[in-house]
Design an enzyme around this catalytic site. Sequence first.
Site, PDB file in Angstrom:
ATOM      1  N   ASN A  51       0.866  -1.170   0.000  1.00 24.78           N
ATOM      2  CA  ASN A  51       0.000   0.000   0.000  1.00 24.78           C
ATOM      3  C   ASN A  51       0.906   1.224   0.000  1.00 24.78           C
ATOM      4  O   ASN A  51       1.523   1.537   1.013  1.00 24.78           O
ATOM      5  CB  ASN A  51      -0.896  -0.037   1.256  1.00 24.78           C
ATOM      6  CG  ASN A  51      -1.735   1.218   1.413  1.00 24.78           C
ATOM      7  OD1 ASN A  51      -1.779   2.066   0.517  1.00 24.78           O
ATOM      8  ND2 ASN A  51      -2.388   1.346   2.557  1.00 24.78           N
ATOM      9  N   TRP A  52       0.970   1.890  -1.157  1.00 23.35           N
ATOM     10  CA  TRP A  52       1.874   3.043  -1.252  1.00 23.35           C
ATOM     11  C   TRP A  52       1.294   4.284  -0.570  1.00 23.35           C
ATOM     12  O   TRP A  52       1.974   5.298  -0.442  1.00 23.35           O
ATOM     13  CB  TRP A  52       2.193   3.341  -2.728  1.00 23.35           C
ATOM     14  CG  TRP A  52       3.278   2.465  -3.290  1.00 23.35           C
ATOM     15  CD1 TRP A  52       3.711   1.262  -2.793  1.00 23.35           C
ATOM     16  CD2 TRP A  52       4.072   2.732  -4.454  1.00 23.35           C
ATOM     17  NE1 TRP A  52       4.723   0.763  -3.579  1.00 23.35           N
ATOM     18  CE2 TRP A  52       4.971   1.639  -4.611  1.00 23.35           C
ATOM     19  CE3 TRP A  52       4.127   3.767  -5.396  1.00 23.35           C
ATOM     20  CZ2 TRP A  52       5.894   1.571  -5.653  1.00 23.35           C
ATOM     21  CZ3 TRP A  52       5.042   3.690  -6.440  1.00 23.35           C
ATOM     22  CH2 TRP A  52       5.923   2.607  -6.558  1.00 23.35           C
ATOM     23  N   LYS A  53       0.018   4.222  -0.176  1.00 19.64           N
ATOM     24  CA  LYS A  53      -0.638   5.380   0.458  1.00 19.64           C
ATOM     25  C   LYS A  53      -0.447   6.615  -0.429  1.00 19.64           C
ATOM     26  O   LYS A  53      -0.447   6.473  -1.648  1.00 19.64           O
ATOM     27  CB  LYS A  53      -0.115   5.559   1.890  1.00 19.64           C
ATOM     28  CG  LYS A  53      -0.189   4.243   2.676  1.00 19.64           C
ATOM     29  CD  LYS A  53       0.056   4.394   4.156  1.00 19.64           C
ATOM     30  CE  LYS A  53      -0.079   3.035   4.838  1.00 19.64           C
ATOM     31  NZ  LYS A  53       0.038   3.117   6.296  1.00 19.64           N
ATOM     32  N   HIS A  85      -9.418   1.167   5.030  1.00 23.09           N
ATOM     33  CA  HIS A  85      -8.139   1.309   5.737  1.00 23.09           C
ATOM     34  C   HIS A  85      -8.333   2.263   6.915  1.00 23.09           C
ATOM     35  O   HIS A  85      -9.120   3.205   6.827  1.00 23.09           O
ATOM     36  CB  HIS A  85      -7.072   1.855   4.780  1.00 23.09           C
ATOM     37  CG  HIS A  85      -5.693   1.802   5.354  1.00 23.09           C
ATOM     38  ND1 HIS A  85      -5.254   2.720   6.290  1.00 23.09           N
ATOM     39  CD2 HIS A  85      -4.687   0.937   5.165  1.00 23.09           C
ATOM     40  CE1 HIS A  85      -4.010   2.408   6.630  1.00 23.09           C
ATOM     41  NE2 HIS A  85      -3.643   1.332   5.972  1.00 23.09           N
ATOM     42  N   GLU A 101      -6.674   4.625   7.977  1.00 25.64           N
ATOM     43  CA  GLU A 101      -6.423   6.040   7.666  1.00 25.64           C
ATOM     44  C   GLU A 101      -7.650   6.663   7.005  1.00 25.64           C
ATOM     45  O   GLU A 101      -7.934   7.843   7.188  1.00 25.64           O
ATOM     46  CB  GLU A 101      -5.171   6.164   6.798  1.00 25.64           C
ATOM     47  CG  GLU A 101      -3.916   5.921   7.632  1.00 25.64           C
ATOM     48  CD  GLU A 101      -2.759   5.291   6.896  1.00 25.64           C
ATOM     49  OE1 GLU A 101      -2.734   5.327   5.654  1.00 25.64           O
ATOM     50  OE2 GLU A 101      -1.866   4.730   7.582  1.00 25.64           O
ATOM     51  N   GLU A 151      -5.120  -4.918  10.557  1.00 29.83           N
ATOM     52  CA  GLU A 151      -4.099  -3.901  10.759  1.00 29.83           C
ATOM     53  C   GLU A 151      -4.372  -3.167  12.073  1.00 29.83           C
ATOM     54  O   GLU A 151      -5.171  -2.225  12.100  1.00 29.83           O
ATOM     55  CB  GLU A 151      -4.131  -2.889   9.603  1.00 29.83           C
ATOM     56  CG  GLU A 151      -3.867  -3.513   8.242  1.00 29.83           C
ATOM     57  CD  GLU A 151      -3.272  -2.508   7.269  1.00 29.83           C
ATOM     58  OE1 GLU A 151      -2.230  -2.821   6.703  1.00 29.83           O
ATOM     59  OE2 GLU A 151      -3.824  -1.409   7.113  1.00 29.83           O
ATOM     60  N   GLY A 188       2.930   2.087  10.812  1.00 29.33           N
ATOM     61  CA  GLY A 188       3.927   3.147  10.692  1.00 29.33           C
ATOM     62  C   GLY A 188       4.657   3.469  11.982  1.00 29.33           C
ATOM     63  O   GLY A 188       5.327   4.496  12.082  1.00 29.33           O
ATOM     64  N   SER A 233       3.745  -2.326  10.253  1.00 28.77           N
ATOM     65  CA  SER A 233       5.189  -2.409  10.495  1.00 28.77           C
ATOM     66  C   SER A 233       5.808  -3.740  10.092  1.00 28.77           C
ATOM     67  O   SER A 233       6.746  -4.217  10.747  1.00 28.77           O
ATOM     68  CB  SER A 233       5.497  -2.080  11.959  1.00 28.77           C
ATOM     69  OG  SER A 233       5.089  -0.753  12.270  1.00 28.77           O
ATOM     70  N   GLY A 286       2.947  -1.156   4.222  1.00 27.22           N
ATOM     71  CA  GLY A 286       2.988   0.261   3.893  1.00 27.22           C
ATOM     72  C   GLY A 286       4.396   0.699   3.548  1.00 27.22           C
ATOM     73  O   GLY A 286       4.883   0.482   2.442  1.00 27.22           O
ATOM     74  N   GLY A 287       5.075   1.297   4.520  1.00 28.12           N
ATOM     75  CA  GLY A 287       6.392   1.886   4.286  1.00 28.12           C
ATOM     76  C   GLY A 287       7.380   0.990   3.544  1.00 28.12           C
ATOM     77  O   GLY A 287       8.063   1.438   2.611  1.00 28.12           O
TER      78      GLY A 287
HETATM   79  P1  13P Z   1       3.275   0.226   7.591  1.00 27.28           P
HETATM   80  O1  13P Z   1       3.752  -1.060   6.947  1.00 27.28           O
HETATM   81  O2  13P Z   1       3.971   1.438   7.091  1.00 27.28           O
HETATM   82  O3  13P Z   1       3.204   0.116   9.065  1.00 27.28           O
HETATM   83  O4  13P Z   1       1.738   0.425   7.076  1.00 27.28           O
HETATM   84  C1  13P Z   1       0.843  -0.616   7.173  1.00 27.28           C
HETATM   85  C2  13P Z   1      -0.368  -0.251   6.434  1.00 27.28           C
HETATM   86  O5  13P Z   1      -1.105   0.634   6.823  1.00 27.28           O
HETATM   87  C3  13P Z   1      -0.644  -0.957   5.184  1.00 27.28           C
HETATM   88  O6  13P Z   1      -1.919  -0.681   4.718  1.00 27.28           O
END
Ligand code: 13P
Length: 253
Positions: free
Chosen positions: A11-13, A95, A97, A165, A171, A211, A232-233
């Site tokens: 997920n590149w957000k 998600h 967020e 999640e 993050g 994470s 994510g990251g």
């Molecule tokens: P991180 O891997 O950056 O913690 O993010 C997880 C996430 O929200 C994937 O959708």
Amino acid sequence: MVDRRKLAAGNWKMNGLGAELAEIDALAAAHKDPSCDILICPPATLIERMVRRADGSAISVGGQDCHPATSGAHTGDISAAMLADAGADHVILGHSERRTDHGETDAGVRVKAEAAIAAGLVAIVCVGETLGEREAGETLAVVGRQVAGSVPDGATGASLVLAYEPVWAIGTGKVPTMDQIAEVHDFIRSALAERVGEAEAGAVRLLYGGSVKPGNADEIFAVSNVDGALVGGASLKAADLGGIIAALERAAG
Ligand code: 13P
């Protein structure tokens, strides 16, 4: 025992400009014939270019949200049909967020998931508790309510992926204990069975997200009912996601 093909999803957000598509070239070159599925969900502006760039590779491309309607007066929104038209085959929905930034509710996520599935996309529905909810001992109640409310009727192993999640792990570099992940994933599998029946619940892939890094992936992928990761990251760099994919392939055996 159902054979659930494992899935590494990135997920590149709200990250990534055209220059970052080079990561897709590197990822495709490093994973020509993977024993797991690989998916990247870039921002909407990159979907079509990423689909073209990934053509002929093992990488599929998804969106990060969609509107429940097919078309109409919804400025700034994107429909599931539009994602499919751009070449996406998955979409992340609900998600945390989006639940936080846009006030998304379980019922709202559910109608989006229905629209996504109707458009031929795989809906990746996200659930997870906040730190306050975990500390109050409400994790399973919260996740159970989210699964019951967000998963559409008639969802199948082919149309639905569920991502656990924990909000406090996203993050932050913090990861639940493996026992905590197992407890929630086992619980989600049974909550899903109540929602869509035993057979389909057994075919839905359950991803852990929060994470995930190359250094902790082996441990996480050894946990019961973890069928992959939503990253994510660490999905922004081909080398990092590659390390996670390698761990998933080891877990796939
Ligand atoms: P991180 O891997 O950056 O913690 O993010 C997880 C996430 O929200 C994937 O959708």
